[in-house]
Scaffold this motif. Sequence first.
Motif, PDB file in Angstrom:
ATOM      1  N   ALA A 277       0.662  -0.926  -0.050  1.00  0.00           N
ATOM      2  CA  ALA A 277       0.004   0.031   0.128  1.00  0.00           C
ATOM      3  C   ALA A 277       0.874   1.263   0.005  1.00  0.00           C
ATOM      4  O   ALA A 277       0.509   2.265  -0.548  1.00  0.00           O
ATOM      5  CB  ALA A 277      -0.902  -0.189   1.339  1.00  0.00           C
ATOM      6  N   HIS A 278       2.201   1.215   0.748  1.00  0.00           N
ATOM      7  CA  HIS A 278       2.954   2.497   0.705  1.00  0.00           C
ATOM      8  C   HIS A 278       3.368   2.599  -0.663  1.00  0.00           C
ATOM      9  O   HIS A 278       3.699   3.777  -1.070  1.00  0.00           O
ATOM     10  CB  HIS A 278       3.952   2.000   1.861  1.00  0.00           C
ATOM     11  CG  HIS A 278       4.836   3.388   2.270  1.00  0.00           C
ATOM     12  ND1 HIS A 278       6.202   3.557   1.307  1.00  0.00           N
ATOM     13  CD2 HIS A 278       4.761   4.493   2.836  1.00  0.00           C
ATOM     14  CE1 HIS A 278       6.521   4.474   1.818  1.00  0.00           C
ATOM     15  NE2 HIS A 278       5.899   5.085   2.678  1.00  0.00           N
ATOM     16  N   VAL A 279       3.975   1.669  -1.435  1.00  0.00           N
ATOM     17  CA  VAL A 279       4.498   1.628  -2.824  1.00  0.00           C
ATOM     18  C   VAL A 279       3.442   2.094  -3.550  1.00  0.00           C
ATOM     19  O   VAL A 279       3.463   2.979  -4.428  1.00  0.00           O
ATOM     20  CB  VAL A 279       4.952   0.054  -3.312  1.00  0.00           C
ATOM     21  CG1 VAL A 279       5.452   0.160  -4.571  1.00  0.00           C
ATOM     22  CG2 VAL A 279       6.251  -0.374  -2.291  1.00  0.00           C
ATOM     23  N   LEU A 283       3.485   5.686  -5.790  1.00  0.00           N
ATOM     24  CA  LEU A 283       3.487   5.601  -7.262  1.00  0.00           C
ATOM     25  C   LEU A 283       2.237   6.245  -7.800  1.00  0.00           C
ATOM     26  O   LEU A 283       2.369   6.990  -8.764  1.00  0.00           O
ATOM     27  CB  LEU A 283       3.177   4.308  -7.774  1.00  0.00           C
ATOM     28  CG  LEU A 283       4.593   3.237  -7.657  1.00  0.00           C
ATOM     29  CD1 LEU A 283       4.196   1.803  -8.305  1.00  0.00           C
ATOM     30  CD2 LEU A 283       5.455   3.814  -8.464  1.00  0.00           C
ATOM     31  N   ALA A 284       1.216   6.678  -6.975  1.00  0.00           N
ATOM     32  CA  ALA A 284       0.061   7.423  -7.090  1.00  0.00           C
ATOM     33  C   ALA A 284       0.476   9.042  -6.765  1.00  0.00           C
ATOM     34  O   ALA A 284      -0.343   9.819  -7.181  1.00  0.00           O
ATOM     35  CB  ALA A 284      -1.070   7.100  -6.573  1.00  0.00           C
ATOM     36  N   GLY A 285       1.779   9.182  -6.610  1.00  0.00           N
ATOM     37  CA  GLY A 285       2.468  10.521  -6.283  1.00  0.00           C
ATOM     38  C   GLY A 285       1.798  11.122  -5.008  1.00  0.00           C
ATOM     39  O   GLY A 285       1.843  12.561  -4.778  1.00  0.00           O
ATOM     40  N   ALA A 287       2.052  12.523  -0.967  1.00  0.00           N
ATOM     41  CA  ALA A 287       3.313  12.787  -0.315  1.00  0.00           C
ATOM     42  C   ALA A 287       3.469  11.954   0.606  1.00  0.00           C
ATOM     43  O   ALA A 287       2.941  11.229   1.176  1.00  0.00           O
ATOM     44  CB  ALA A 287       2.735  14.257   0.569  1.00  0.00           C
ATOM     45  N   PRO A 288       4.913  12.006   1.264  1.00  0.00           N
ATOM     46  CA  PRO A 288       5.635  11.122   2.160  1.00  0.00           C
ATOM     47  C   PRO A 288       4.528  10.680   3.407  1.00  0.00           C
ATOM     48  O   PRO A 288       4.217   9.866   3.827  1.00  0.00           O
ATOM     49  CB  PRO A 288       6.799  11.781   2.682  1.00  0.00           C
ATOM     50  CG  PRO A 288       7.207  12.362   1.641  1.00  0.00           C
ATOM     51  CD  PRO A 288       5.876  12.883   1.017  1.00  0.00           C
ATOM     52  N   GLN A 289       3.934  11.537   4.105  1.00  0.00           N
ATOM     53  CA  GLN A 289       3.250  11.479   5.327  1.00  0.00           C
ATOM     54  C   GLN A 289       1.954  11.050   4.844  1.00  0.00           C
ATOM     55  O   GLN A 289       1.491  10.080   5.754  1.00  0.00           O
ATOM     56  CB  GLN A 289       2.709  12.940   6.078  1.00  0.00           C
ATOM     57  CG  GLN A 289       2.047  12.855   7.280  1.00  0.00           C
ATOM     58  CD  GLN A 289       2.854  12.277   8.481  1.00  0.00           C
ATOM     59  OE1 GLN A 289       3.806  12.424   8.535  1.00  0.00           O
ATOM     60  NE2 GLN A 289       2.112  11.494   9.268  1.00  0.00           N
ATOM     61  N   GLU A 290       1.320  11.298   3.649  1.00  0.00           N
ATOM     62  CA  GLU A 290       0.079  10.817   3.434  1.00  0.00           C
ATOM     63  C   GLU A 290       0.377   9.212   2.984  1.00  0.00           C
ATOM     64  O   GLU A 290      -0.666   8.405   3.132  1.00  0.00           O
ATOM     65  CB  GLU A 290      -0.340  11.626   2.305  1.00  0.00           C
ATOM     66  CG  GLU A 290      -1.803  11.101   1.753  1.00  0.00           C
ATOM     67  CD  GLU A 290      -2.571  11.953   0.920  1.00  0.00           C
ATOM     68  OE1 GLU A 290      -3.661  11.491   0.420  1.00  0.00           O
ATOM     69  OE2 GLU A 290      -1.690  12.594   0.205  1.00  0.00           O
ATOM     70  N   ALA A 291       1.485   8.987   2.309  1.00  0.00           N
ATOM     71  CA  ALA A 291       1.542   7.335   1.832  1.00  0.00           C
ATOM     72  C   ALA A 291       1.607   6.851   2.856  1.00  0.00           C
ATOM     73  O   ALA A 291       1.339   5.501   3.280  1.00  0.00           O
ATOM     74  CB  ALA A 291       2.776   7.647   0.965  1.00  0.00           C
ATOM     75  N   LEU A 292       2.283   7.302   4.141  1.00  0.00           N
ATOM     76  CA  LEU A 292       2.480   6.489   5.408  1.00  0.00           C
ATOM     77  C   LEU A 292       1.282   6.228   6.087  1.00  0.00           C
ATOM     78  O   LEU A 292       0.978   5.091   6.402  1.00  0.00           O
ATOM     79  CB  LEU A 292       3.318   7.369   6.427  1.00  0.00           C
ATOM     80  CG  LEU A 292       3.769   6.545   7.690  1.00  0.00           C
ATOM     81  CD1 LEU A 292       4.449   5.211   7.641  1.00  0.00           C
ATOM     82  CD2 LEU A 292       4.337   7.315   8.565  1.00  0.00           C
ATOM     83  N   GLU A 293       0.314   7.177   6.150  1.00  0.00           N
ATOM     84  CA  GLU A 293      -0.917   6.970   6.680  1.00  0.00           C
ATOM     85  C   GLU A 293      -1.782   6.016   5.934  1.00  0.00           C
ATOM     86  O   GLU A 293      -2.618   5.362   6.449  1.00  0.00           O
ATOM     87  CB  GLU A 293      -1.373   8.528   6.855  1.00  0.00           C
ATOM     88  CG  GLU A 293      -0.940   9.457   7.941  1.00  0.00           C
ATOM     89  CD  GLU A 293      -1.356  10.674   8.030  1.00  0.00           C
ATOM     90  OE1 GLU A 293      -2.008  11.117   6.969  1.00  0.00           O
ATOM     91  OE2 GLU A 293      -0.784  11.540   8.659  1.00  0.00           O
ATOM     92  N   ARG A 294      -1.815   6.189   4.677  1.00  0.00           N
ATOM     93  CA  ARG A 294      -2.727   5.409   3.958  1.00  0.00           C
ATOM     94  C   ARG A 294      -2.128   4.021   3.781  1.00  0.00           C
ATOM     95  O   ARG A 294      -2.970   3.145   3.928  1.00  0.00           O
ATOM     96  CB  ARG A 294      -2.603   5.825   2.251  1.00  0.00           C
ATOM     97  CG  ARG A 294      -3.306   6.930   2.015  1.00  0.00           C
ATOM     98  CD  ARG A 294      -2.989   7.686   0.712  1.00  0.00           C
ATOM     99  NE  ARG A 294      -3.365   6.705  -0.489  1.00  0.00           N
ATOM    100  CZ  ARG A 294      -4.440   6.631  -1.088  1.00  0.00           C
ATOM    101  NH1 ARG A 294      -5.454   7.253  -0.883  1.00  0.00           N
ATOM    102  NH2 ARG A 294      -4.569   5.674  -2.175  1.00  0.00           N
ATOM    103  N   ALA A 295      -0.904   3.766   4.148  1.00  0.00           N
ATOM    104  CA  ALA A 295      -0.577   2.228   4.224  1.00  0.00           C
ATOM    105  C   ALA A 295      -0.922   1.666   5.613  1.00  0.00           C
ATOM    106  O   ALA A 295      -1.245   0.659   5.561  1.00  0.00           O
ATOM    107  CB  ALA A 295       1.152   2.106   4.032  1.00  0.00           C
TER     108      ALA A 295
END
Length: 309
Positions: A277-279, A283-285, A287-295
């Motif tokens: 989910a983080h990857v 790849l969907a663009g 931001a780092p904090q949002e990517a961590l939270e979504r994962a």
Amino acid sequence: MTLPSRRGNTGGMTDRPVVLCIGAVLWDVIGRAPLHLRLGSDVPGRIVRLPGGVAMNIAMTLARFGLRPELLTVVGRDPEGEELLARAAALGCGTDFAYRSEDLPTDRYMAIEGAGGLVAAIADAHSLEQAGGRILAPLSDGRLATEAAPWAGPVALDGNLTEQLLAEIAASPLFAAADLRVAPASPGKAERLLALLGHPRATLYVNLEEAGLLCHDRFEDAATAARALVERGAARALVTDGGRTASEATADRCLTAHPPEVLVTRVTGAGDTFMAAHVASELAGRAPQEALERALTAAAAYVSGDTPT
């Protein structure tokens, strides 16, 4: 991040896998009981058999996010292997480049889970270990890449690969341009990743216990562990700690986030879901904090049973 593409012999653009998933693809046999189990417990529950393995778990999650994963693995030419590849393809995972062995059986994993989480597990990934570098042939023979034109997209690496093969990958020109995302198969295999700890293009995804094993230390929280991995040479490290804070660290930042509170109904594959989910988020663009939270949100949905297997 630019998604990889390649021109075929006809000069037109060909469809390419977006993420290579290298490692274990096997059958998970998991017994689950809604009770706290102890040694010798004999209780009612459910036993399921489903596609699994670190590489497969990551690929299935990537496919759910709309990406195109391609599996580099070994699967036997036995009935179990034929069924497994058919299931993988039906789930949106590419299987065209899997190494098919005449003499190696399809691997298996068996686990017991109780109300307190994982009780015990045995991974029979001997075929993957014996196949060794044969699973990487498509990266050198032109089917996916060559040494002169190495793969330049994301690669999910599974700690079920042998320590020797992981060391070869760390030094190989075939991976010189790749965005390496690395996950240990279990705490018992975490130290296999030491060869990749100093790789400039590798991101490590580990839990708190695995971080401690890699650093030969004990940590009280994910942020401390993630920073310690960077100090040990990791270009980037993401550390999870179950239902507690998770962190991502690089040389110039350390981010933290809290996972949603959920009722845990399963644990096998949770870390793989987090990584995939983080990857996908990056790849969907995102931001780092949002990517961590979504994962973390995706992993929480998985362990709660809201995500289908």
